[in-house]
Design an enzyme around this catalytic site. Structure first.
Site, PDB file in Angstrom:
ATOM      1  N   ASP A 168       0.878  -1.096   0.022  1.00  0.00           N
ATOM      2  CA  ASP A 168      -0.121  -0.135   0.070  1.00  0.00           C
ATOM      3  C   ASP A 168       0.935   1.448  -0.049  1.00  0.00           C
ATOM      4  O   ASP A 168       0.802   1.906   1.006  1.00  0.00           O
ATOM      5  CB  ASP A 168      -0.885  -0.101   1.269  1.00  0.00           C
ATOM      6  N   GLU A 404       3.751  -7.960   7.311  1.00  0.00           N
ATOM      7  CA  GLU A 404       2.299  -8.656   6.754  1.00  0.00           C
ATOM      8  C   GLU A 404       2.728  -9.831   5.873  1.00  0.00           C
ATOM      9  O   GLU A 404       2.013  -9.946   4.863  1.00  0.00           O
ATOM     10  CB  GLU A 404       1.441  -7.443   6.374  1.00  0.00           C
ATOM     11  N   TYR A 464      -6.370  -3.113  12.733  1.00  0.00           N
ATOM     12  CA  TYR A 464      -7.246  -2.189  12.434  1.00  0.00           C
ATOM     13  C   TYR A 464      -8.766  -2.426  12.786  1.00  0.00           C
ATOM     14  O   TYR A 464      -9.581  -2.027  11.936  1.00  0.00           O
ATOM     15  CB  TYR A 464      -7.109  -2.077  10.946  1.00  0.00           C
ATOM     16  N   GLU A 500       1.176  -1.223  13.911  1.00  0.00           N
ATOM     17  CA  GLU A 500       0.559  -0.331  13.136  1.00  0.00           C
ATOM     18  C   GLU A 500      -1.147  -0.538  13.763  1.00  0.00           C
ATOM     19  O   GLU A 500      -1.552  -1.450  13.994  1.00  0.00           O
ATOM     20  CB  GLU A 500       0.212  -0.970  11.901  1.00  0.00           C
TER      21      GLU A 500
END
Ligand code: GCU
Length: 592
Positions: A168, A404, A464, A500
């Protein structure tokens, strides 16, 4: 790896500035002899990504091969020296020609490489440099390639981004860091490994030096110009131990630095010298704690990107100075080099100003449906290069081996495949550097049974809940995180860092209720996570995603940029910045 430096034995020329640029979309330049130059070109700034600089020439979204050219007059004073072209990086891979002759190449993105041009670069004459740079990954790279056809074939049409890439962030191309012509002794010092320890209150600096010649090396360690320790090795092989009584230890509150110099001797004469700033400190994992110099620490800070308007991914010194100023303003003490090794200038600054750095390899979204032996070999190569480049920086406290992995939650990311992969990679890392803990950044979809967790020293998480799932429901999201932290703490008595957590916020967008994309939602989301992390027994760090808004490939979920920055892309604060400044200021006062 030795940093470029000037002294009685070494010198260098800086080749930054305007270079000639030509895109090579059909990749014909090598067969058409572009190594000898081209008759039409555009101007491009180096360091710099070509994308935003040359957007109006149609190159904003260009991914492929491109050539950069530069002529340099070689000083006559460089006679009888080894001449090296040194690139701080070329993204993502490069081939280099000097006066039309191929002299070197690199296929390690974001890492420096050197090309020996002795004999090609003639002192008193002009050297013509040509570099072919390609900003495309390979499928067996540690951030695997992807194409628009792949999105179609995998029936992931809604996931397609343009330009096609897995991570990303925008796949910028160019010479992103300084380029230099080095003038070295014929048989120079080529590398050294510096480790520090604290034993019985004394500081210990352990030095191993490598050179192409010489029959001995003298080492001098100074603090504020005064010699505090010396050692001599003849022959070079072996390890020198420099002992410092009552040392000034390196830490965020007091980033004390010593100057170490190695003098290479040959037949009784000094033929080379190199210097390096050294910080005496230790970093250790004890139970679920992270100890700096024997004291527990809590990492307050960010995941960042090397990203700025127009210059793209390139080293941008005004932004570098500004970012550190803002991190100091917000009371951060650390950052992760997400998702690739950052410029050496960034680590130098962190050394001098006492920021703790988690050095992350350029591995994003490893896909274990395609990861194979070649992927692992590439991972080991990238690891070896990054440790060689960064190991002598006191600011670097941890290696993050991947961001990730198993990002699709693919079934192949399991104990059988990935377990062997992490066994091999963590063993390689420990063989290379026994002084720093290892970690990875686990993706939410890989859950709490990530095969990496039993292999690393510190568990890293990206979460998230309340954004990508449970949208608009901050408390529900935070509760999901708490449950995962408790499971991990029960299953692994290891420190946990939240690498994160964050929410997109459009600067100037507000709401009285929990509404995605507002500054209030971002502030409340971050505060809920921080409340949880700062009070969980296993948590030793909270890195907000992200420090600043940054460019990504185009996708309908990205309003030009990833907007999870606590600062806008031009570094204006959003509401959350003030909340974090207060919160982290209090932690700092409490000594956390
Ligand atoms: C992931 C990833 C980041 C990305 C972030 C996001 O965790 O590591 O690179 O930018 O999610 O979606 O904002």
């Amino acid at each position: 790896m030795i940093r470029p430096q000037r002294n009685r034995y070494r010198n260098y020329l800086e080749l930054d500035g305007l270079w000639r640029f030509r895109a090579d979309p059909d990749d014909v330049g090598e067969t058409e002899g572009w190594a000898n130059g081209v008759d039409t070109w555009l101007d491009v700034a180096v360091p710099g990504s070509w994308n935003e600089q040359l957007a109006e020439a149609g190159l904003m979204n260009y991914t492929g091969a491109a050539w950069l050219f530069r002529d340099v007059f070689v000083p006559e004073t460089y006679a009888d020296q080894k001449l090296i072209l040194r690139f701080g990086s070329a993204d993502f891979r490069a081939i280099v020609w000097a006066n039309g002759a191929a002299v070197g190449e690199s296929n390690l993105p974001y890492m420096p490489f050197e090309c020996d041009v002795t004999g090609h670069a003639i002192p008193g004459e002009t050297l013509r440099v040509a570099v072919k740079v390609t900003n495309l990954f390979d499928y067996d790279w540690i951030t695997p390639a992807i194409s628009s056809e792949d999105f179609e074939r995998e029936n992931r049409l809604k996931d397609e981004v343009f330009p096609a890439t897995r991570p990303d962030f925008f796949p910028y191309g160019g010479l992103h860091r300084p380029v230099k012509l080095l003038a070295l002794p014929k048989r120079p010092i080529t590398a050294w490994e510096i480790e520090t320890d604290i034993q019985d209150g004394a500081g210990k600096v352990v030095v191993r030096t490598h050179a192409e010649g010489g029959d001995g090396v003298s080492l001098v360690l100074k603090r504020r110009g005064e010699t505090v320790a010396q050692a001599r090795l003849a022959p070079l092989s072996g390890v020198a131990n420099l002992i410092v009584d009552a040392p000034d230890l390196w830490s965020p509150d007091c980033p004390a630095l010593y100057e170490l110099t190695a003098f290479l001797e040959e037949d009784g004469e000094i033929v080379d010298a190199v210097s390096q700033l050294v910080g005496i400190r230790t970093i250790k994992v004890v139970g679920a704690s992270l100890l700096l110099n024997g004291e527990r620490i809590f990492l307050r800070g960010f995941g960042k990107h090397e990203d700025a308007p127009i210059s793209g991914r390139a080293l941008n010194l005004p932004f570098l100075v500004k970012d550190f100023g803002l991190m100091r303003w917000i009371n951060a003490n650390s950052f992760r080099t997400s998702h690739y090794p950052y410029a050496e200038e960034m680590l130098d600054y962190a050394d001098r100003h006492g920021f703790l750095v988690v050095s992350e390899l350029a591995s994003v979204n490893l896909d274990f449906r395609i990861a194979d032996e070649q992927t692992l070999a590439n991972h080991k190569r990238a690891l070896e290069a990054q440790i060689a480049r960064d190991r002598n920086h006191p600011c670097v406290i941890m290696w993050c081996l991947a961001n990730e992995p198993g990002y699709l939650g693919e079934a192949e990311y399991n104990e059988e495949n990935a377990g062997l992969y992490w066994d091999a990679l963590t063993q390689k890392a420990r063989d290379l550097d026994k002084t720093r803990p290892l970690t990875t950044a686990n993706v939410q979809y890989a859950g709490v049974d990530d095969p990496a967790f039993s292999r690393v020293d510190v568990i890293g998480l990206n979460r998230y809940h309340g954004w990508y799932n449970a949208p608009g429901q901050i408390e529900r999201g935070a509760e999901m995180v708490r449950k995962e932290l408790d499971v991990l703490h029960r299953n692994h008595a290891k420190p946990i860092i939240m690498f994160e957590f964050g929410a997109d916020a459009l600067h100037g967008e507000h709401s009285t209720t929990d509404q995605l994309f507002t500054e209030e939602y971002q502030e409340n989301f971050l505060a809920a996570y921080c409340d949880l992390l700062e009070n969980h027994p296993a948590c030793v760090g909270e890195h907000v995603w992200n420090f600043a808004d940054f460019r990504t490939s185009q996708h309908f979920r990205r309003v030009v940029l990833n907007r999870k920055g606590v600062f806008t892309r031009d570094r204006r604060p959003k509401r959350a910045a003030f909340m974090l400044r207060d919160r982290w200021g209090n932690l700092k006062k409490e000594g956390r």
